[in-house]
Scaffold this motif. Sequence first.
Motif, PDB file in Angstrom:
ATOM      1  N   VAL A  91       0.868  -1.167   0.000  1.00 34.22           N
ATOM      2  CA  VAL A  91       0.000   0.000   0.000  1.00 34.22           C
ATOM      3  C   VAL A  91       0.907   1.220   0.000  1.00 34.22           C
ATOM      4  O   VAL A  91       1.905   1.255   0.721  1.00 34.22           O
ATOM      5  CB  VAL A  91      -0.904   0.008   1.258  1.00 34.22           C
ATOM      6  N   THR A  92       0.581   2.204  -0.815  1.00 33.37           N
ATOM      7  CA  THR A  92       1.333   3.452  -0.821  1.00 33.37           C
ATOM      8  C   THR A  92       0.574   4.469   0.020  1.00 33.37           C
ATOM      9  O   THR A  92      -0.590   4.752  -0.247  1.00 33.37           O
ATOM     10  CB  THR A  92       1.498   3.990  -2.252  1.00 33.37           C
ATOM     11  N   VAL A  93       1.236   4.977   1.053  1.00 33.76           N
ATOM     12  CA  VAL A  93       0.670   6.047   1.875  1.00 33.76           C
ATOM     13  C   VAL A  93       1.266   7.341   1.338  1.00 33.76           C
ATOM     14  O   VAL A  93       2.487   7.478   1.208  1.00 33.76           O
ATOM     15  CB  VAL A  93       0.988   5.849   3.367  1.00 33.76           C
ATOM     16  N   ILE A  94       0.370   8.281   0.992  1.00 37.57           N
ATOM     17  CA  ILE A  94       0.779   9.479   0.249  1.00 37.57           C
ATOM     18  C   ILE A  94       0.530  10.739   1.060  1.00 37.57           C
ATOM     19  O   ILE A  94      -0.550  10.920   1.631  1.00 37.57           O
ATOM     20  CB  ILE A  94      -0.020   9.574  -1.066  1.00 37.57           C
ATOM     21  N   CYS A  95       1.534  11.608   1.055  1.00 40.81           N
ATOM     22  CA  CYS A  95       1.402  12.961   1.589  1.00 40.81           C
ATOM     23  C   CYS A  95       1.547  13.896   0.393  1.00 40.81           C
ATOM     24  O   CYS A  95       2.622  13.989  -0.192  1.00 40.81           O
ATOM     25  CB  CYS A  95       2.478  13.260   2.621  1.00 40.81           C
ATOM     26  N   SER A  96       0.472  14.578   0.028  1.00 41.44           N
ATOM     27  CA  SER A  96       0.524  15.444  -1.154  1.00 41.44           C
ATOM     28  C   SER A  96       1.090  16.831  -0.857  1.00 41.44           C
ATOM     29  O   SER A  96       1.427  17.568  -1.781  1.00 41.44           O
ATOM     30  CB  SER A  96      -0.876  15.571  -1.772  1.00 41.44           C
ATOM     31  N   ALA A  97       1.224  17.191   0.420  1.00 40.11           N
ATOM     32  CA  ALA A  97       1.789  18.493   0.788  1.00 40.11           C
ATOM     33  C   ALA A  97       2.415  18.411   2.175  1.00 40.11           C
ATOM     34  O   ALA A  97       1.708  18.395   3.191  1.00 40.11           O
ATOM     35  CB  ALA A  97       0.706  19.571   0.770  1.00 40.11           C
ATOM     36  N   ALA A  98       3.738  18.360   2.201  1.00 38.60           N
ATOM     37  CA  ALA A  98       4.450  18.314   3.481  1.00 38.60           C
ATOM     38  C   ALA A  98       4.541  19.711   4.081  1.00 38.60           C
ATOM     39  O   ALA A  98       4.460  20.716   3.372  1.00 38.60           O
ATOM     40  CB  ALA A  98       5.843  17.735   3.277  1.00 38.60           C
ATOM     41  N   VAL A  99       4.709  19.758   5.399  1.00 32.88           N
ATOM     42  CA  VAL A  99       4.976  21.022   6.067  1.00 32.88           C
ATOM     43  C   VAL A  99       6.241  21.597   5.423  1.00 32.88           C
ATOM     44  O   VAL A  99       7.183  20.846   5.129  1.00 32.88           O
ATOM     45  CB  VAL A  99       5.166  20.781   7.587  1.00 32.88           C
ATOM     46  N   PRO A 100       6.280  22.903   5.154  1.00 33.24           N
ATOM     47  CA  PRO A 100       7.460  23.478   4.488  1.00 33.24           C
ATOM     48  C   PRO A 100       8.766  23.068   5.166  1.00 33.24           C
ATOM     49  O   PRO A 100       8.905  23.155   6.381  1.00 33.24           O
ATOM     50  CB  PRO A 100       7.223  24.992   4.596  1.00 33.24           C
ATOM     51  N   GLY A 102      13.211  21.993   3.896  1.00 32.94           N
ATOM     52  CA  GLY A 102      14.226  22.109   2.855  1.00 32.94           C
ATOM     53  C   GLY A 102      14.507  20.821   2.112  1.00 32.94           C
ATOM     54  O   GLY A 102      15.451  20.759   1.329  1.00 32.94           O
ATOM     55  N   VAL A 103      13.687  19.783   2.312  1.00 33.46           N
ATOM     56  CA  VAL A 103      13.990  18.474   1.751  1.00 33.46           C
ATOM     57  C   VAL A 103      12.994  18.048   0.677  1.00 33.46           C
ATOM     58  O   VAL A 103      13.371  17.735  -0.441  1.00 33.46           O
ATOM     59  CB  VAL A 103      14.041  17.404   2.869  1.00 33.46           C
ATOM     60  N   MET A 104      11.710  18.008   1.001  1.00 34.64           N
ATOM     61  CA  MET A 104      10.716  17.519   0.041  1.00 34.64           C
ATOM     62  C   MET A 104       9.378  18.199   0.234  1.00 34.64           C
ATOM     63  O   MET A 104       9.009  18.554   1.345  1.00 34.64           O
ATOM     64  CB  MET A 104      10.587  15.994   0.108  1.00 34.64           C
ATOM     65  N   ARG A 105       8.659  18.361  -0.869  1.00 32.44           N
ATOM     66  CA  ARG A 105       7.335  18.991  -0.838  1.00 32.44           C
ATOM     67  C   ARG A 105       6.228  17.965  -0.618  1.00 32.44           C
ATOM     68  O   ARG A 105       5.179  18.291  -0.094  1.00 32.44           O
ATOM     69  CB  ARG A 105       7.071  19.715  -2.143  1.00 32.44           C
ATOM     70  N   ARG A 106       6.446  16.762  -1.092  1.00 29.27           N
ATOM     71  CA  ARG A 106       5.467  15.678  -0.960  1.00 29.27           C
ATOM     72  C   ARG A 106       6.248  14.389  -0.783  1.00 29.27           C
ATOM     73  O   ARG A 106       7.448  14.353  -1.048  1.00 29.27           O
ATOM     74  CB  ARG A 106       4.550  15.609  -2.181  1.00 29.27           C
ATOM     75  N   TRP A 107       5.585  13.339  -0.363  1.00 29.57           N
ATOM     76  CA  TRP A 107       6.277  12.057  -0.219  1.00 29.57           C
ATOM     77  C   TRP A 107       5.274  10.923  -0.278  1.00 29.57           C
ATOM     78  O   TRP A 107       4.078  11.128  -0.181  1.00 29.57           O
ATOM     79  CB  TRP A 107       7.099  11.994   1.073  1.00 29.57           C
ATOM     80  N   ASP A 108       5.803   9.730  -0.468  1.00 30.32           N
ATOM     81  CA  ASP A 108       4.996   8.524  -0.340  1.00 30.32           C
ATOM     82  C   ASP A 108       5.845   7.431   0.268  1.00 30.32           C
ATOM     83  O   ASP A 108       7.055   7.391   0.084  1.00 30.32           O
ATOM     84  CB  ASP A 108       4.358   8.079  -1.668  1.00 30.32           C
ATOM     85  N   VAL A 109       5.189   6.591   1.044  1.00 35.51           N
ATOM     86  CA  VAL A 109       5.860   5.488   1.735  1.00 35.51           C
ATOM     87  C   VAL A 109       5.117   4.209   1.384  1.00 35.51           C
ATOM     88  O   VAL A 109       3.897   4.145   1.481  1.00 35.51           O
ATOM     89  CB  VAL A 109       5.856   5.705   3.272  1.00 35.51           C
ATOM     90  N   HIS A 110       5.859   3.200   0.964  1.00 37.77           N
ATOM     91  CA  HIS A 110       5.272   1.905   0.625  1.00 37.77           C
ATOM     92  C   HIS A 110       5.259   1.026   1.867  1.00 37.77           C
ATOM     93  O   HIS A 110       6.292   0.827   2.510  1.00 37.77           O
ATOM     94  CB  HIS A 110       6.056   1.240  -0.509  1.00 37.77           C
ATOM     95  N   VAL A 111       4.088   0.520   2.202  1.00 39.07           N
ATOM     96  CA  VAL A 111       3.922  -0.347   3.368  1.00 39.07           C
ATOM     97  C   VAL A 111       3.546  -1.732   2.855  1.00 39.07           C
ATOM     98  O   VAL A 111       2.526  -1.886   2.192  1.00 39.07           O
ATOM     99  CB  VAL A 111       2.819   0.201   4.313  1.00 39.07           C
ATOM    100  N   PRO A 112       4.369  -2.756   3.128  1.00 39.91           N
ATOM    101  CA  PRO A 112       4.077  -4.094   2.614  1.00 39.91           C
ATOM    102  C   PRO A 112       2.841  -4.722   3.253  1.00 39.91           C
ATOM    103  O   PRO A 112       2.509  -4.416   4.410  1.00 39.91           O
ATOM    104  CB  PRO A 112       5.341  -4.903   2.952  1.00 39.91           C
TER     105      PRO A 112
END
Length: 120
Positions: A91-100, A102-112
């Motif tokens: 399952v991909t858990v998605i963050c479409s807008a991270a708190v400001p 200096g690293v990333m604006r959005r992210w996703d984490v794969h959970v087996p």
Amino acid sequence: MLRSILFTVALSACVTCLASWSIDTDRSTQAKHGLFEIREEARRFITQENAKGREQWDVLEPNAKVLVPRCAVPLLAQWTPKSLGRSKASVTVICSAAVPNGVMRRWDVHVPVVRKPARA
């Protein structure tokens, strides 16, 4: 000799600290999103999928090495597309807008996930 003793003491302290760490204690802070909350979003998604009555799934642990900034919006979850080439279901858990940050604006984490054994 003193360095050797200090190194041994520091290593022992690290082992004790790591032994007490778990996904259940890795909660979100102001700066990072916790693996506990990420796993819980995957569990909510799988509960909904299991309710559909098709295949039944269990959620495993996300990779403990994952470190992502806190999400500014509610997390979303979906099946990880097969086109990403992952060998096992997840399952991909998605963050479409991270708190400001200096690293990333959005992210996703794969959970087996794994299929539950068939009931007899």
